[in-house]
Design a protein around this motif. Structure first.
Motif, PDB file in Angstrom:
ATOM      1  N   THR A   1      17.348   8.714  -3.750  1.00  0.00           N
ATOM      2  CA  THR A   1      18.194   7.676  -3.142  1.00  0.00           C
ATOM      3  C   THR A   1      18.150   7.886  -1.628  1.00  0.00           C
ATOM      4  OG1 THR A   1      20.138   9.080  -3.485  1.00  0.00           O
ATOM      5  CG2 THR A   1      19.718   7.367  -5.124  1.00  0.00           C
ATOM      6  N   GLY A   2      17.026   7.556  -1.030  1.00  0.00           N
ATOM      7  CA  GLY A   2      16.792   7.825   0.383  1.00  0.00           C
ATOM      8  C   GLY A   2      17.753   7.094   1.297  1.00  0.00           C
ATOM      9  N   CYS A   3      18.134   7.741   2.379  1.00  0.00           N
ATOM     10  CA  CYS A   3      19.096   7.179   3.326  1.00  0.00           C
ATOM     11  C   CYS A   3      18.460   6.068   4.159  1.00  0.00           C
ATOM     12  CB  CYS A   3      19.610   8.268   4.265  1.00  0.00           C
ATOM     13  SG  CYS A   3      20.644   9.506   3.463  1.00  0.00           S
ATOM     14  N   ALA A   4      19.274   5.080   4.481  1.00  0.00           N
ATOM     15  CA  ALA A   4      18.830   3.980   5.333  1.00  0.00           C
ATOM     16  C   ALA A   4      19.045   4.356   6.801  1.00  0.00           C
ATOM     17  CB  ALA A   4      19.606   2.713   4.996  1.00  0.00           C
ATOM     18  N   GLY A   5      18.021   4.142   7.611  1.00  0.00           N
ATOM     19  CA  GLY A   5      18.157   4.417   9.033  1.00  0.00           C
ATOM     20  C   GLY A   5      16.839   4.838   9.634  1.00  0.00           C
ATOM     21  N   ILE A   6      16.556   4.359  10.842  1.00  0.00           N
ATOM     22  CA  ILE A   6      15.317   4.677  11.546  1.00  0.00           C
ATOM     23  C   ILE A   6      15.665   5.328  12.877  1.00  0.00           C
ATOM     24  CG2 ILE A   6      13.285   3.693  12.692  1.00  0.00           C
ATOM     25  CD1 ILE A   6      13.223   1.560  10.525  1.00  0.00           C
ATOM     26  N   PHE A   7      15.194   6.541  13.066  1.00  0.00           N
ATOM     27  CA  PHE A   7      15.462   7.250  14.320  1.00  0.00           C
ATOM     28  C   PHE A   7      14.416   6.851  15.353  1.00  0.00           C
ATOM     29  CE2 PHE A   7      14.910  11.202  16.954  1.00  0.00           C
ATOM     30  CZ  PHE A   7      16.019  10.970  17.738  1.00  0.00           C
ATOM     31  N   ASN A   8      14.776   5.946  16.249  1.00  0.00           N
ATOM     32  CA  ASN A   8      13.789   5.420  17.186  1.00  0.00           C
ATOM     33  C   ASN A   8      14.053   5.792  18.645  1.00  0.00           C
ATOM     34  OD1 ASN A   8      15.749   3.573  18.250  1.00  0.00           O
ATOM     35  ND2 ASN A   8      15.307   2.154  16.579  1.00  0.00           N
ATOM     36  N   ALA A   9      15.053   6.635  18.897  1.00  0.00           N
ATOM     37  CA  ALA A   9      15.403   6.944  20.285  1.00  0.00           C
ATOM     38  C   ALA A   9      14.227   7.438  21.127  1.00  0.00           C
ATOM     39  CB  ALA A   9      16.554   7.954  20.330  1.00  0.00           C
TER      40      ALA A   9
ATOM     41  N   ASN B   1       0.825  -1.227   0.000  1.00  0.00           N
ATOM     42  CA  ASN B   1       0.000   0.000   0.000  1.00  0.00           C
ATOM     43  C   ASN B   1       0.846   1.258   0.000  1.00  0.00           C
ATOM     44  OD1 ASN B   1      -2.438  -1.479   0.048  1.00  0.00           O
ATOM     45  ND2 ASN B   1      -2.294  -1.701   2.286  1.00  0.00           N
ATOM     46  N   GLY B   2       1.898   1.247  -0.793  1.00  0.00           N
ATOM     47  CA  GLY B   2       2.781   2.396  -0.912  1.00  0.00           C
ATOM     48  C   GLY B   2       4.062   2.214  -0.130  1.00  0.00           C
ATOM     49  N   ILE B   3       5.160   2.655  -0.694  1.00  0.00           N
ATOM     50  CA  ILE B   3       6.460   2.521  -0.034  1.00  0.00           C
ATOM     51  C   ILE B   3       6.546   3.472   1.152  1.00  0.00           C
ATOM     52  CG2 ILE B   3       8.943   2.855  -0.314  1.00  0.00           C
ATOM     53  CD1 ILE B   3       8.636   2.028  -3.227  1.00  0.00           C
ATOM     54  N   LYS B   4       7.034   2.947   2.281  1.00  0.00           N
ATOM     55  CA  LYS B   4       7.198   3.747   3.499  1.00  0.00           C
ATOM     56  C   LYS B   4       8.689   4.029   3.704  1.00  0.00           C
ATOM     57  CE  LYS B   4       2.862   2.366   4.246  1.00  0.00           C
ATOM     58  NZ  LYS B   4       2.847   1.138   3.401  1.00  0.00           N
ATOM     59  N   PRO B   5       9.185   5.147   3.219  1.00  0.00           N
ATOM     60  CA  PRO B   5      10.627   5.419   3.307  1.00  0.00           C
ATOM     61  C   PRO B   5      11.146   5.533   4.734  1.00  0.00           C
ATOM     62  CG  PRO B   5       9.435   7.348   2.500  1.00  0.00           C
ATOM     63  CD  PRO B   5       8.470   6.213   2.491  1.00  0.00           C
ATOM     64  N   TYR B   6      10.250   5.884   5.685  1.00  0.00           N
ATOM     65  CA  TYR B   6      10.706   5.985   7.070  1.00  0.00           C
ATOM     66  C   TYR B   6      10.998   4.613   7.673  1.00  0.00           C
ATOM     67  CZ  TYR B   6       9.228  10.842   6.808  1.00  0.00           C
ATOM     68  OH  TYR B   6       9.097  12.161   6.442  1.00  0.00           O
ATOM     69  N   PHE B   7      10.575   3.535   7.010  1.00  0.00           N
ATOM     70  CA  PHE B   7      10.855   2.180   7.472  1.00  0.00           C
ATOM     71  C   PHE B   7      12.063   1.566   6.769  1.00  0.00           C
ATOM     72  CE2 PHE B   7       6.107   1.364   8.617  1.00  0.00           C
ATOM     73  CZ  PHE B   7       6.228   2.210   9.696  1.00  0.00           C
ATOM     74  N   TYR B   8      12.704   2.340   5.899  1.00  0.00           N
ATOM     75  CA  TYR B   8      13.860   1.819   5.178  1.00  0.00           C
ATOM     76  C   TYR B   8      15.092   1.874   6.072  1.00  0.00           C
ATOM     77  CZ  TYR B   8      17.735   1.536   1.874  1.00  0.00           C
ATOM     78  OH  TYR B   8      18.907   1.189   1.234  1.00  0.00           O
ATOM     79  N   CYS B   9      15.703   0.716   6.277  1.00  0.00           N
ATOM     80  CA  CYS B   9      16.881   0.610   7.128  1.00  0.00           C
ATOM     81  C   CYS B   9      17.773  -0.502   6.591  1.00  0.00           C
ATOM     82  CB  CYS B   9      16.487   0.293   8.573  1.00  0.00           C
ATOM     83  SG  CYS B   9      15.496  -1.215   8.753  1.00  0.00           S
ATOM     84  N   LEU B  10      18.979  -0.557   7.077  1.00  0.00           N
ATOM     85  CA  LEU B  10      19.900  -1.645   6.745  1.00  0.00           C
ATOM     86  C   LEU B  10      20.454  -2.224   8.028  1.00  0.00           C
ATOM     87  CD1 LEU B  10      21.777  -0.092   3.675  1.00  0.00           C
ATOM     88  CD2 LEU B  10      20.128  -1.968   3.649  1.00  0.00           C
ATOM     89  N   PRO B  11      20.403  -3.560   8.182  1.00  0.00           N
ATOM     90  CA  PRO B  11      19.816  -4.528   7.265  1.00  0.00           C
ATOM     91  C   PRO B  11      18.329  -4.267   7.051  1.00  0.00           C
ATOM     92  CG  PRO B  11      21.161  -5.633   8.919  1.00  0.00           C
ATOM     93  CD  PRO B  11      21.012  -4.213   9.363  1.00  0.00           C
ATOM     94  N   ILE B  12      17.874  -4.556   5.850  1.00  0.00           N
ATOM     95  CA  ILE B  12      16.506  -4.252   5.449  1.00  0.00           C
ATOM     96  C   ILE B  12      15.517  -5.164   6.175  1.00  0.00           C
ATOM     97  CG2 ILE B  12      16.384  -5.867   3.498  1.00  0.00           C
ATOM     98  CD1 ILE B  12      15.213  -3.396   1.889  1.00  0.00           C
TER      99      ILE B  12
END
Length: 349
Positions: free
Chosen positions: A265-273, A215-226
């Protein structure tokens, strides 16, 4: 650990995998980590990576100066391993507590990993020293050859790199960081070794790749490892619910400006602090595993690193709280994990 229906009091936890970045981002995000955690392993993959003692001391002082709400907070620094790292630098840095661990980034595996390792055998001399002095090796465990599917990189790393590495250096303490697969869980459990542990992030516990792609790409969920299939998410959740002491908290909180996340080319990483501890307890409650919550957050990590448990306590109250929606830094914005969502728990600070 005192547990009631309405609140839980635990030893104040540590976060064994934190990205703080630099400059204005550092000054803004640091206080979210220090609000909930007593110690944190600080990742060294800055634009100019932390590769020696002098850089480590300088960065540590910047961190301490930037934070203002927990004067007892301890940043635990790491050395970015390269093929040119001096063994003497590692020995001196570890003996004087300038470095808590060494970090292995396979070349081009994640943010600012261009100077990482292309062939692990090229740093065997460093690993030999680290095994000798008891310095932990922290690993971003992915193979990065272009022929390997991105969803298979972690599993291939176990077969191609990690298992041979552990056979060569059986007494080298290794943390397989931010694991994402059933194969990694099984490998750690089956090894049953005091020299091998793994960290698990809140986002890999709460999400799978459908959450990112359906239902659409969520770029805020893009992280590595994926994010991986649901079967792998379930394996991670079962791992923490088992009470196995080889797994502990490592949020891999990784801030990026929205303009760099929402990009061609969105950056990988989730800010969850801001939400990580509440996300963890949410999953533990869902798994009916609250009896293991303190061990995962506050005991297993220090024991692996041969550090004392924290003396302070923290209380989580079963009272709804809303995750902050956005964080402004000048004209820029960082959107945190679970932004705007209502969680069932709050921190009693």
């Amino acid at each position: 650990m005192p547990i009631s229906f309405k609140k839980i009091t635990i030893i104040k936890p540590d976060d064994w995998h934190v990205h703080l970045r630099e400059k204005n981002i550092l000054k803004t995000v640091i206080n979210y980590t220090t609000s909930f955690y007593q110690r944190a392993i600080i990742m060294p993959n800055l634009c100019n990576p932390i590769v020696n003692c002098k850089q480590s001391i300088y960065y540590r002082n910047k961190i301490l100066k930037a934070q203002n709400n927990n004067k007892k907070f301890q940043p635990l620094m790491t050395c970015y391993l390269t093929e040119f790292t001096s063994p003497k630098e590692l020995e001196v840095g570890f003996s004087k507590n300038f470095f808590t661990a060494g970090k292995l980034y396979p070349s081009y595996s994640t943010t600012n990993s261009e100077k990482g390792i292309k062939n692990i055998k090229n740093i065997y001399s460093l690993l030999e020293i680290m095994e000798k002095i008891g310095m932990p090796l922290l690993i971003h465990g992915e193979e990065t050859e272009s022929t390997i599917d991105i969803f298979d990189r972690e599993t291939k790393f176990i077969d191609n790199t990690l298992d041979p590495l552990r056979n060569t250096f059986p007494y080298l303490k290794i943390v397989l960081e931010h694991i994402t697969t059933k194969e990694s869980v099984d490998y750690v459990v089956d090894s049953n070794s005091p020299y091998l542990a793994a960290t698990i992030t809140p986002h890999h516990l709460m999400l799978n790749r459908n959450d990112m792609l359906v239902n659409g790409i969520k770029p805020y969920f893009y992280c590595l490892p994926i994010l991986k299939r649901k079967i792998h998410q379930i394996a991670l959740r079962n791992a923490i619910a088992s009470g196995n002491k080889s797994f502990f908290l490592g949020s891999d909180t990784a801030p990026h400006y929205d303009k760099n996340k929402i990009n061609t080319t969105g950056c990988a990483g989730i800010f969850n602090a801001p939400s990580s501890l509440l996300a963890y307890i949410t999953v533990f409650e869902e798994m009916n595993a609250l009896k293991y919550f303190q061990a995962f957050c506050s005991e297993n990590g220090p024991k692996f690193y041969n550090m004392p448990l924290n003396k302070e306590k923290i209380t989580l109250v079963r009272k709804p709280s809303q995750v902050i929606k956005r964080i402004k830094i000048g004209k820029n914005i960082i959107t945190p994990f679970l932004a705007g969502q209502i969680l069932n728990w709050s921190i009693n600070i």
